[in-house]
Structure formats: C-alpha cells, structure tokens
Design a protein around this motif. Structure first.
Motif, short mmCIF file in Angstrom:
data_model
loop_
_atom_site.label_atom_id
_atom_site.label_comp_id
_atom_site.label_asym_id
_atom_site.label_seq_id
_atom_site.Cartn_x
_atom_site.Cartn_y
_atom_site.Cartn_z
N HIS A 71 28.47 41.92 40.67
CA HIS A 71 29.21 42.69 41.75
C HIS A 71 28.93 41.70 42.84
CE1 HIS A 71 30.95 45.80 39.64
NE2 HIS A 71 29.90 46.19 39.06
N ARG A 77 36.67 40.25 51.16
CA ARG A 77 38.00 39.47 51.00
C ARG A 77 39.25 40.02 51.96
NH1 ARG A 77 40.79 40.49 46.46
NH2 ARG A 77 41.71 38.22 46.79
N ARG A 81 46.79 41.34 47.59
CA ARG A 81 46.45 41.84 46.08
C ARG A 81 45.16 41.60 45.30
NH1 ARG A 81 50.52 40.49 40.82
NH2 ARG A 81 49.48 41.92 39.40
N PRO A 82 44.55 42.57 44.97
CA PRO A 82 43.13 42.53 44.37
C PRO A 82 42.90 41.44 43.15
CG PRO A 82 43.91 44.76 43.93
CD PRO A 82 44.90 44.02 44.87
N GLN A 83 42.12 40.92 43.03
CA GLN A 83 41.66 39.94 42.25
C GLN A 83 41.54 40.90 40.53
OE1 GLN A 83 38.64 37.42 43.07
NE2 GLN A 83 39.94 35.86 43.74
N LYS A 84 42.14 40.37 39.43
CA LYS A 84 41.92 40.92 38.38
C LYS A 84 40.33 40.74 37.95
CE LYS A 84 46.51 40.71 36.55
NZ LYS A 84 47.45 40.40 35.32
N ARG A 85 39.87 41.83 37.30
CA ARG A 85 38.48 41.82 37.12
C ARG A 85 38.50 41.64 35.55
NH1 ARG A 85 36.94 46.99 40.23
NH2 ARG A 85 38.70 47.62 39.15
N ASP A 88 39.06 45.33 33.54
CA ASP A 88 40.32 45.96 33.93
C ASP A 88 41.21 46.36 32.83
OD1 ASP A 88 39.60 46.36 36.46
OD2 ASP A 88 40.82 44.71 37.44
#
Length: 90
Positions: A71, A77, A81-85, A88
């Motif tokens: 993490h 940031r 749009r949040p980045q894909k982890r 997920d």
C-alpha cells in the motif's frame, strides 16, 4: 447442419472443422459450447486463483507476497477514476 464443412480432414471440434457464413447468425456462446471451449474470463479467473494459491504457500518476506500487500504511502493521487488494484476482480 448449415455451415459445417463436412469434407475437412480436421478432427471434429477443431477450429478449422467448423465454418459459418455471416448469414448463419451463430452466437458466440453457441460456438464456444460446440467447440468445448471456455470463455476467456473464466480462464483468467482460474489463472489468478492459481497464482494466489502459489503466493499463499510462499515463505514470508518473498517479493510476490510483499507486492500483494503493498500500500503506497505519501502524496495523494489527483482526483479521477481510481486505478484498478490486483485483487479487485478476485
């Protein structure tokens, strides 16, 4: 069956043995079932699950385990749009 190439020397179920024209209107699901193939999403899900099992069996402190638990800390940031982890979709 319309569209099936009977004179082919290929074994039944191979990609070359089944030919359809644009007028046949076959659905992708029907073709996948006829060829005994799995959807790509299912293959990716199986691959990810096997990978997670491999990671869980590794010794503590290995780099892949650290990557899974990583993490980032520091500046925030920018909004959007949040980045894909990695975990997920699992």
């Amino acid at each position: 069956m319309a569209g099936l190439c009977e004179s082919s020397n290929e074994p039944p179920g191979s990609l070359k043995a089944i030919r359809y024209t644009l007028l046949d209107h076959k659905r992708n699901e029907d073709i996948l079932q006829e060829l005994n193939m799995q959807p790509l999403e299912e293959k990716i899900r199986e691959y990810r699950n096997r990978w997670l099992e491999d990671i869980s069996r590794m010794e503590a402190g290995r780099i892949p385990q650290e990557m899974l638990k990583y993490h980032p800390q520091g500046r925030r940031r920018r909004p959007g749009r949040p980045q894909k982890r990695l975990l997920d979709p699992v």
